[in-house]
Scaffold this motif. Sequence first.
Motif, mmCIF file in Angstrom:
data_model
loop_
_atom_site.group_PDB
_atom_site.id
_atom_site.type_symbol
_atom_site.label_atom_id
_atom_site.label_comp_id
_atom_site.label_asym_id
_atom_site.label_seq_id
_atom_site.Cartn_x
_atom_site.Cartn_y
_atom_site.Cartn_z
ATOM 1 N N MET A 1 -8.990 -2.041 6.061
ATOM 2 C CA MET A 1 -9.932 -1.056 5.155
ATOM 3 C C MET A 1 -8.965 -1.017 3.774
ATOM 4 O O MET A 1 -9.438 -0.004 3.129
ATOM 5 C CB MET A 1 -9.792 -0.035 5.948
ATOM 6 N N VAL A 2 -8.077 -1.659 3.660
ATOM 7 C CA VAL A 2 -7.259 -1.588 2.386
ATOM 8 C C VAL A 2 -7.818 -2.541 1.357
ATOM 9 O O VAL A 2 -7.941 -3.771 1.542
ATOM 10 C CB VAL A 2 -5.854 -1.810 2.638
ATOM 11 N N SER A 3 -8.079 -1.977 -0.010
ATOM 12 C CA SER A 3 -8.623 -2.992 -0.830
ATOM 13 C C SER A 3 -7.482 -3.483 -1.725
ATOM 14 O O SER A 3 -7.466 -4.826 -2.274
ATOM 15 C CB SER A 3 -9.420 -2.115 -1.941
ATOM 16 N N ALA A 4 -6.314 -2.828 -1.871
ATOM 17 C CA ALA A 4 -5.052 -3.330 -2.592
ATOM 18 C C ALA A 4 -3.895 -2.641 -2.391
ATOM 19 O O ALA A 4 -3.886 -1.451 -2.033
ATOM 20 C CB ALA A 4 -5.558 -3.374 -4.202
ATOM 21 N N VAL A 5 -2.735 -3.237 -2.743
ATOM 22 C CA VAL A 5 -1.553 -2.657 -2.410
ATOM 23 C C VAL A 5 -0.781 -3.037 -3.888
ATOM 24 O O VAL A 5 -0.904 -4.181 -4.209
ATOM 25 C CB VAL A 5 -0.721 -3.054 -1.330
ATOM 26 N N GLN A 6 -0.329 -2.098 -4.679
ATOM 27 C CA GLN A 6 0.764 -2.052 -5.600
ATOM 28 C C GLN A 6 2.129 -2.045 -5.105
ATOM 29 O O GLN A 6 2.666 -1.042 -4.728
ATOM 30 C CB GLN A 6 0.196 -1.110 -6.767
ATOM 31 N N LEU A 7 3.036 -3.089 -5.388
ATOM 32 C CA LEU A 7 4.413 -2.921 -5.232
ATOM 33 C C LEU A 7 5.210 -2.921 -6.461
ATOM 34 O O LEU A 7 5.084 -3.804 -7.418
ATOM 35 C CB LEU A 7 4.818 -4.318 -4.355
ATOM 36 N N ALA A 8 5.885 -1.984 -6.583
ATOM 37 C CA ALA A 8 6.992 -1.854 -7.629
ATOM 38 C C ALA A 8 8.454 -1.793 -7.335
ATOM 39 O O ALA A 8 8.777 -0.761 -6.481
ATOM 40 C CB ALA A 8 6.710 -0.689 -8.583
ATOM 41 N N LYS A 9 9.247 -2.671 -7.672
ATOM 42 C CA LYS A 9 10.669 -2.474 -7.271
ATOM 43 C C LYS A 9 11.689 -1.606 -8.282
ATOM 44 O O LYS A 9 11.319 -1.411 -9.417
ATOM 45 C CB LYS A 9 11.262 -3.876 -7.557
ATOM 46 N N GLY A 10 12.639 -0.853 -7.431
ATOM 47 C CA GLY A 10 13.369 -0.064 -8.334
ATOM 48 C C GLY A 10 12.865 1.245 -8.282
ATOM 49 O O GLY A 10 11.785 1.684 -7.468
ATOM 50 N N ALA A 11 13.640 2.162 -8.951
ATOM 51 C CA ALA A 11 13.246 3.797 -8.717
ATOM 52 C C ALA A 11 11.975 3.864 -9.793
ATOM 53 O O ALA A 11 12.088 3.296 -10.709
ATOM 54 C CB ALA A 11 14.459 4.544 -9.615
ATOM 55 N N GLY A 12 11.096 4.729 -9.329
ATOM 56 C CA GLY A 12 9.716 4.687 -9.788
ATOM 57 C C GLY A 12 9.525 5.711 -10.889
ATOM 58 O O GLY A 12 10.622 6.268 -11.518
ATOM 59 N N SER A 13 8.242 6.072 -11.000
ATOM 60 C CA SER A 13 7.938 6.974 -12.020
ATOM 61 C C SER A 13 8.641 8.456 -11.732
ATOM 62 O O SER A 13 8.450 9.032 -10.446
ATOM 63 C CB SER A 13 6.531 7.200 -12.191
ATOM 64 N N ALA A 14 8.949 9.132 -12.544
ATOM 65 C CA ALA A 14 9.568 10.498 -12.463
ATOM 66 C C ALA A 14 8.340 11.625 -11.993
ATOM 67 O O ALA A 14 8.573 12.444 -11.538
ATOM 68 C CB ALA A 14 10.015 11.138 -13.743
ATOM 69 N N THR A 15 7.130 11.256 -12.357
ATOM 70 C CA THR A 15 6.032 12.061 -11.918
ATOM 71 C C THR A 15 5.628 12.302 -10.681
ATOM 72 O O THR A 15 5.217 13.063 -9.936
ATOM 73 C CB THR A 15 4.730 11.581 -12.729
ATOM 74 N N LEU A 16 5.949 10.973 -9.666
ATOM 75 C CA LEU A 16 5.799 11.095 -8.299
ATOM 76 C C LEU A 16 6.835 11.598 -7.356
ATOM 77 O O LEU A 16 6.782 11.910 -6.154
ATOM 78 C CB LEU A 16 5.655 9.748 -7.685
ATOM 79 N N GLY A 17 7.980 11.964 -7.843
ATOM 80 C CA GLY A 17 9.005 12.720 -6.901
ATOM 81 C C GLY A 17 10.471 12.215 -7.408
ATOM 82 O O GLY A 17 10.898 11.322 -8.285
#
Length: 690
Positions: free
Chosen positions: A140-156
């Motif tokens: 059921m999944v169309s895509a997955v995005q993987l990002a290494k390291g500490a992420g965006s400040a907007t998400l938490g």
Amino acid sequence: MGTRKALTLFVFLASLLPLFSQSPNQTGSITSTDTVPKKSDSISAIEIHKERGAYFNGKGVGLQEILTESEFKKAACCTLSESFELSNTVEVSNADGISGIKQVEMLGLSGKYVLMSRDNIPSINGLATLNGLSNIPGPMVSAVQLAKGAGSATLGFDGLTGGLNYQLKAGMKDPKLFVNLYSNQQARSEMNVVSKSILANRAINHLYLHSGGQYATTDMGKDGLADMPLSQRYFVADHIQIPGKKVEITGGGLAYSDVRQGGTLQNGSKTEISQNKTDFRFDFSDQHAEAYSKIGVFLNQSGSKSLGNIIDVSKHQTTSLLNSMIDRTYRASEERFYYSGIFQTESGLKNRMNVGTSTSANHLDETFKNPRGDSFRLNGWQKSAGLFGEYTLEGRKLSAVLGMRADYHNIYKTFFTPRLHAKYQINKTHRINVQGGMARRSSYFIAENLPILINGRTLVLDTADLILHQWLPQEKAWNYGVSFMKNFMMLQYPATLVMDYFETQFLSQVLVDRDRSATEIYINSVHGKEAGKTRIAQIDLNGYFHRRLTFKISYRWIQSKQWLNNQFQQQPMQSVHRAIGALQYQTRNKWYFDAICQFNSRKRLPYYSATNHLQHPGYSPNYWIVNLQVRKTISQKFEWYFGGENLANVSQHHPVIQWQNPAANDFDSGYAWGPTNGITVYTGLRWSIF
């Protein structure tokens, strides 16, 4: 041995391919069409006939690895946690030898340190962290995005080692009806249904239905214990998108149920677990319900100013009988609320600014009944409110995202988490990414460690570290890394090389120590010099031998030191070296042939008693996993697939220590270093109506 030598030779020869690489005279984008490629030294001139599987997205400031639906088809089974066979960024392994729960790792650390989201809504957290990915149906999944390291400040403020964002099939071009059926020879079967409806005013609604389970099991080790738990899983979701010129709305809800039962098999049965009080039994139940919405408001006609609102509410319940012989049980429920409001504005110089606020409230009620050692009861709230800002500067060569959060937490008070992402574009085909930042998280130290509590050990909890008699101190860490990406010509076809190095330095860390004693397990918080450090280096090479023959080679090295048994030791149950080689060949009449080879180096095993287990080697063996699959697109409506996993028949026959005596205080299921069920042969069908 012949198979292993051949696979070793394959990996060695593939590693020599960069010697044949050519630097392009011109640069540009890579297109995908049905035409035959012209031989040229220009990347822009090469046209490839191929499904786009996994690739690295370097358009923005950050570098992301994108896994598409085509990539998931190469690993046909079954849940999202089982869909990373070709990725070295995310590693999935058995958490123990009984529960069947999959342990996810990123940058050498447990999945609990990864910010997991759905459509950029933080969604797999708290009690759902342990088993959440195993309840998202992969088809059921169309895509997955993987990002290494500490992420965006907007998400938490959490997400110490990276971000994993998945998207369910929700596009306008999706089929009106999609059905996926799967079955293997080990009595596992899955059914997935996705239905799309076009509503009034171009609104789109998707309905998702899933049922699957393990309906029989095996006992390859002849120890009387089920190699895989019997299970039944259901998933239902609904997602609606309402477009508009001034306001766009998406929303929906999902629910899932996962019930498992393992332990001693009834004599002569592969489908029933013994209910005899003198036999070992494990029971596990996860129930989850969630509702969410995203409301975007455009504040001007050009769309350069906008306001986004995200709301997510959920309830999760977990019930588990960890060891029937000593009546070790766990019951927990959690209610979560999350809101984020983001204001975004763009300037004519392609610079952007995001500012906003977020608030969350989580109520956890858990009871851990433990006749051997510390029982534990928690009933409390965690509440936080934060302000964040990000400024993006995009230049011709140098671009950067500067981020900062300030949060107030009802338990941990005020704290700050800075983030930095930068990109230097050397030229059109070479780039360097640098990033760093701090992240923090609250430890659900019982719920996150349920698989390694399926034992007879005495649990020792360092209660001196508890805050308000309930919570351990926050885990805090700095994460920093550098990545290099190069697009080039190899054998006159386009290829991509990505190399990166990351470090995670903890300031405080919650550890589970099984090395101090063979009959006890310690959970405690360490700080300062005793906090661990993880280093990881990875190299990925993707390209083409021919316009219909693609390859992928990946190697990953990890050094993860933790303060265990009063000394720094390599993290247990983790391969220092891991390599993946993959090939896909596509014929003109749409036959697809996939071959995947995975090498895992030996893993350090936690200490156990030399008195009862004189042959304990301290390490698992090296092992190979080989998967093959054939897929045929019969028409626009039908696609059939057939394959085999673990064809080298690697199987750990006794992942449970002291399986003869589950009531013993050194009984322990947490020594599963590899597969426990041998070769798997499967087949399936995908049916689409457009």
